[in-house]
Scaffold this active site. Structure first.
Site, PDB file in Angstrom:
ATOM      1  N   SER A  36      -3.745  -5.899  -4.682  1.00 38.09           N
ATOM      2  CA  SER A  36      -4.118  -4.783  -3.800  1.00 38.09           C
ATOM      3  C   SER A  36      -3.228  -4.655  -2.578  1.00 38.09           C
ATOM      4  O   SER A  36      -3.263  -3.650  -1.896  1.00 38.09           O
ATOM      5  CB  SER A  36      -5.570  -4.923  -3.366  1.00 38.09           C
ATOM      6  OG  SER A  36      -5.718  -6.068  -2.557  1.00 38.09           O
ATOM      7  N   LYS A  89      -6.481  -7.397   3.704  1.00 35.33           N
ATOM      8  CA  LYS A  89      -6.255  -5.947   3.720  1.00 35.33           C
ATOM      9  C   LYS A  89      -5.578  -5.575   5.038  1.00 35.33           C
ATOM     10  O   LYS A  89      -5.519  -6.365   5.972  1.00 35.33           O
ATOM     11  CB  LYS A  89      -7.600  -5.176   3.643  1.00 35.33           C
ATOM     12  CG  LYS A  89      -8.450  -5.471   2.438  1.00 35.33           C
ATOM     13  CD  LYS A  89      -7.878  -4.908   1.145  1.00 35.33           C
ATOM     14  CE  LYS A  89      -8.703  -5.368  -0.045  1.00 35.33           C
ATOM     15  NZ  LYS A  89      -8.010  -5.208  -1.316  1.00 35.33           N
TER      16      LYS A  89
END
Lengths: 171, 171
Positions: A36, A89
């Site tokens: 991701s 993230k």
């Protein structure tokens, strides 16, 4: 005869406490799994040999107590859907900002104490676009450098996401 | 002449490391503010000895690592609206449970990885009835005892909230 053993025990206990204190206050290492955050961070796979090929990052916790994070930082956080999992993230927006949810026309204002995170690899990332803004209390630290593999050693830069965030004083 | 100073430095460093390790892994103490957990926990009135007012509780972090909390536990958690604030609330429901929001006829299912907390004090408590189900990752530990003031010393019991929660297989 007991003395060297006692000495070893004392030294081991001291070493353990130093490590725990260091990882609690200063920072820790993490191996990357999942795609991701590509291309910024690359994963290793679950079998032991391939795990050595994945990126290992160092994340610092010194900003953590005061929550002095900036938009664009890459952060480590506890997953809101599974507290045993840590996620990596990028911090896109902070409280009070307006975020455009990609792929729709809505804009949301981030509530007080929360933030919006997204993975750099939009297609594969499970992030705030799925679970909404998350409390800042879930953020554990800021990723500063990649330490492994050797050819990818380097700083992990703060990249401000363009065009996606409106700050509160502008709207 | 440097030796006693060095010994003092070593002892202080060891004491500091030991405290940090213990408060990180075993548990810590916290002082209550506010009325939201009455009558279980009392905030106390202000007086000259300000730091001694209000119930002081011990909370353990050993369950925290595996997130082994039970419905009815009193827990310490980071506030979702201000990561620098800590709150003490009772854990009412876990992921998958159905809960009746007081004052309305709706029932909500708690999403994965989240929990529902409420203060014993009812209407004056700012809790999940205001900000919804919270990620379990915000919970820092479980309150086991009140340790101050002396006449209120005792265990803080797990009280299962009857009539509020339906477990997933009962719905």
């Amino acid at each position: 005869m007991a003395e060297p053993l006692w000495f070893l025990a004392k030294r081991s206990a001291a070493a353990a406490m130093i490590c725990i204190t260091f990882t609690d206050i200063v920072g820790n290492f993490a191996t990357i799994q999942g795609n991701s955050m590509q291309p910024t961070l690359q994963q290793g796979h679950k079998d032991f040999i391939s795990l050595l090929k994945g990126d290992v990052v160092f994340y610092e916790k010194i900003s953590a107590p005061a929550y002095k994070y900036c938009r664009g930082d890459v952060v480590v956080l506890r997953s809101p859907t599974d507290p045993d999992q840590l996620m990596v993230k990028r911090l896109i927006a902070m409280q009070g900002d307006w975020v455009n949810v990609p792929g729709s026309h809505e804009i949301h204002q981030i509530p007080k104490g929360r933030c919006w995170v997204e993975g750099d690899n939009g297609n594969l990332s499970l992030d705030s676009r799925n679970f909404g803004p998350i409390p800042l209390g879930l953020v554990k630290g800021r990723v500063t450098i990649k330490v492994w593999p050797p050819h990818r050693i380097g700083r992990v830069e703060r990249v401000l996401p363009e065009g996606q965030v409106m700050f509160t004083d502008i709207t | 002449m440097a030796e006693p100073a060095w010994l003092l430095a070593k002892r202080s460093a060891t004491a500091a490391l030991l405290s940090i390790t213990l408060t990180d892994i075993v548990g810590n103490i916290a002082r209550t503010h506010g009325d939201s957990m009455q009558p279980t926990l009392q905030p106390g009135e202000k007086n000259l000895l300000g730091f001694l007012k209000g119930d002081i509780v011990f909370f353990e972090k050993i369950s925290a690592a595996a997130y082994k909390y039970h419905r009815g536990d009193v827990v310490v958690l980071r506030s979702p609206s201000d990561p620098n604030q800590w709150m003490i609330k009772r854990l009412i429901a876990m992921q998958g449970d159905w809960i009746n929001v007081p004052g309305s006829y709706e029932i909500l299912q708690i999403p994965k990885g989240r929990c529902w907390v409420e203060g014993d004090g009812g209407n004056i408590s700012l809790d999940s009835r205001t900000f919804g189900a919270l990620p379990l990752g915000l919970v820092q530990g479980r309150v086991t005892h009140k340790i101050w003031p002396p006449h209120r010393f005792g265990r803080v019991e797990r009280v299962f909230p009857k009539g509020r929660v339906m477990l997933d297989d009962e719905v």
